[in-house]
Design an enzyme around this catalytic site. Structure first.
Site, mmCIF file in Angstrom:
data_model
loop_
_atom_site.group_PDB
_atom_site.id
_atom_site.type_symbol
_atom_site.label_atom_id
_atom_site.label_comp_id
_atom_site.label_asym_id
_atom_site.label_seq_id
_atom_site.Cartn_x
_atom_site.Cartn_y
_atom_site.Cartn_z
ATOM 1 N N ASN A 25 0.842 -1.189 0.000
ATOM 2 C CA ASN A 25 0.000 0.000 0.000
ATOM 3 C C ASN A 25 0.882 1.246 0.000
ATOM 4 O O ASN A 25 1.926 1.296 0.651
ATOM 5 C CB ASN A 25 -1.002 -0.001 1.162
ATOM 6 C CG ASN A 25 -0.369 -0.084 2.538
ATOM 7 O OD1 ASN A 25 0.602 -0.801 2.750
ATOM 8 N ND2 ASN A 25 -0.941 0.628 3.498
ATOM 9 N N ILE A 26 0.457 2.231 -0.784
ATOM 10 C CA ILE A 26 1.175 3.494 -0.905
ATOM 11 C C ILE A 26 0.174 4.606 -0.601
ATOM 12 O O ILE A 26 -0.761 4.836 -1.371
ATOM 13 C CB ILE A 26 1.750 3.683 -2.340
ATOM 14 C CG1 ILE A 26 2.558 2.458 -2.780
ATOM 15 C CG2 ILE A 26 2.560 4.974 -2.421
ATOM 16 C CD1 ILE A 26 3.767 2.130 -1.931
ATOM 17 N N GLU A 27 0.361 5.244 0.542
ATOM 18 C CA GLU A 27 -0.583 6.261 0.978
ATOM 19 C C GLU A 27 -0.226 7.648 0.438
ATOM 20 O O GLU A 27 0.888 7.890 -0.020
ATOM 21 C CB GLU A 27 -0.619 6.331 2.508
ATOM 22 C CG GLU A 27 -1.205 5.100 3.143
ATOM 23 C CD GLU A 27 -1.274 5.160 4.645
ATOM 24 O OE1 GLU A 27 -1.863 4.245 5.219
ATOM 25 O OE2 GLU A 27 -0.736 6.111 5.266
ATOM 26 N N CYS B 131 -3.977 0.756 -2.645
ATOM 27 C CA CYS B 131 -3.874 -0.439 -1.810
ATOM 28 C C CYS B 131 -2.847 -1.425 -2.368
ATOM 29 O O CYS B 131 -2.532 -1.409 -3.558
ATOM 30 C CB CYS B 131 -5.229 -1.129 -1.725
ATOM 31 S SG CYS B 131 -6.524 -0.122 -0.983
ATOM 32 N N GLU C 260 -3.162 -4.612 -2.900
ATOM 33 C CA GLU C 260 -3.720 -5.529 -3.886
ATOM 34 C C GLU C 260 -3.730 -4.901 -5.274
ATOM 35 O O GLU C 260 -3.355 -5.531 -6.262
ATOM 36 C CB GLU C 260 -5.151 -5.930 -3.493
ATOM 37 C CG GLU C 260 -5.247 -6.598 -2.144
ATOM 38 C CD GLU C 260 -5.473 -5.646 -0.979
ATOM 39 O OE1 GLU C 260 -6.103 -6.068 0.004
ATOM 40 O OE2 GLU C 260 -5.020 -4.480 -1.033
ATOM 41 N N CYS D 142 -10.478 -4.198 0.342
ATOM 42 C CA CYS D 142 -11.563 -3.223 0.265
ATOM 43 C C CYS D 142 -12.395 -3.462 -0.997
ATOM 44 O O CYS D 142 -12.031 -4.257 -1.868
ATOM 45 C CB CYS D 142 -10.993 -1.802 0.285
ATOM 46 S SG CYS D 142 -10.184 -1.304 -1.252
ATOM 47 N N CYS E 243 -10.579 -2.807 -4.354
ATOM 48 C CA CYS E 243 -9.658 -3.897 -4.682
ATOM 49 C C CYS E 243 -10.410 -5.130 -5.157
ATOM 50 O O CYS E 243 -9.991 -5.789 -6.113
ATOM 51 C CB CYS E 243 -8.773 -4.233 -3.489
ATOM 52 S SG CYS E 243 -7.522 -2.974 -3.181
#
Length: 141
Positions: A47-49, A58, A60, A92, A95
């Protein structure tokens, strides 16, 4: 492709390792995903926020987009690791939608915070009313 318990454990371990590359300074919730490809190779994502949470990606989807950008159009299994959670956390809704674009409903999925508490399911069980697969089945009639 049948996925053995050993392959699933290795796939999950790849997801745990991928979670170490998470960029999650806001949620402090690293997630890793690993896709098993038909040739036995594994594609991972983390995940890369972004401070604008809507722009966060996310793990996935990172894995799926990486695989698709490398020419893959389907995968055989998925593992998701959420090593800092107290319980198994599934993908989620966004995803789930993306995952079903690239794999059939019977694709096996495992997810969890640790291997001992892993949840085993399928994409179809995660996303039971996927219109894309329903449309594909209608077109086959």
């Amino acid at each position: 492709m049948n996925v053995s318990e050993k392959q699933f454990k290795e796939l999950y371990e790849a997801a745990v390792k991928a979670s170490e590359n998470s960029y999650s300074p806001y949620s402090h919730f690293p997630v890793g995903a690993a896709l098993l490809m038909s040739d036995g190779s594994v594609v991972t994502g983390a995940n890369i926020e972004n401070r604008s949470f809507g722009l966060t990606n996310c793990a996935e989807r990172t894995a799926v987009f990486t695989a698709a950008a490398s020419g893959w159009r389907t995968f055989c299994a998925l593992a998701i690791a959420t090593p800092k959670s107290d319980y198994p956390v599934g993908p989620c809704g966004a995803c789930r939608q993306v995952l079903t674009e690239f794999a059939p409903a019977d694709t096996p999925v495992v997810f969890g915070a640790k291997w001992e508490d892993i949840v085993k399911t399928t994409l179809g069980e995660l996303y039971p009313y996927d219109s894309l697969h329903e449309l594909a089945m209608d077109n086959e009639k």
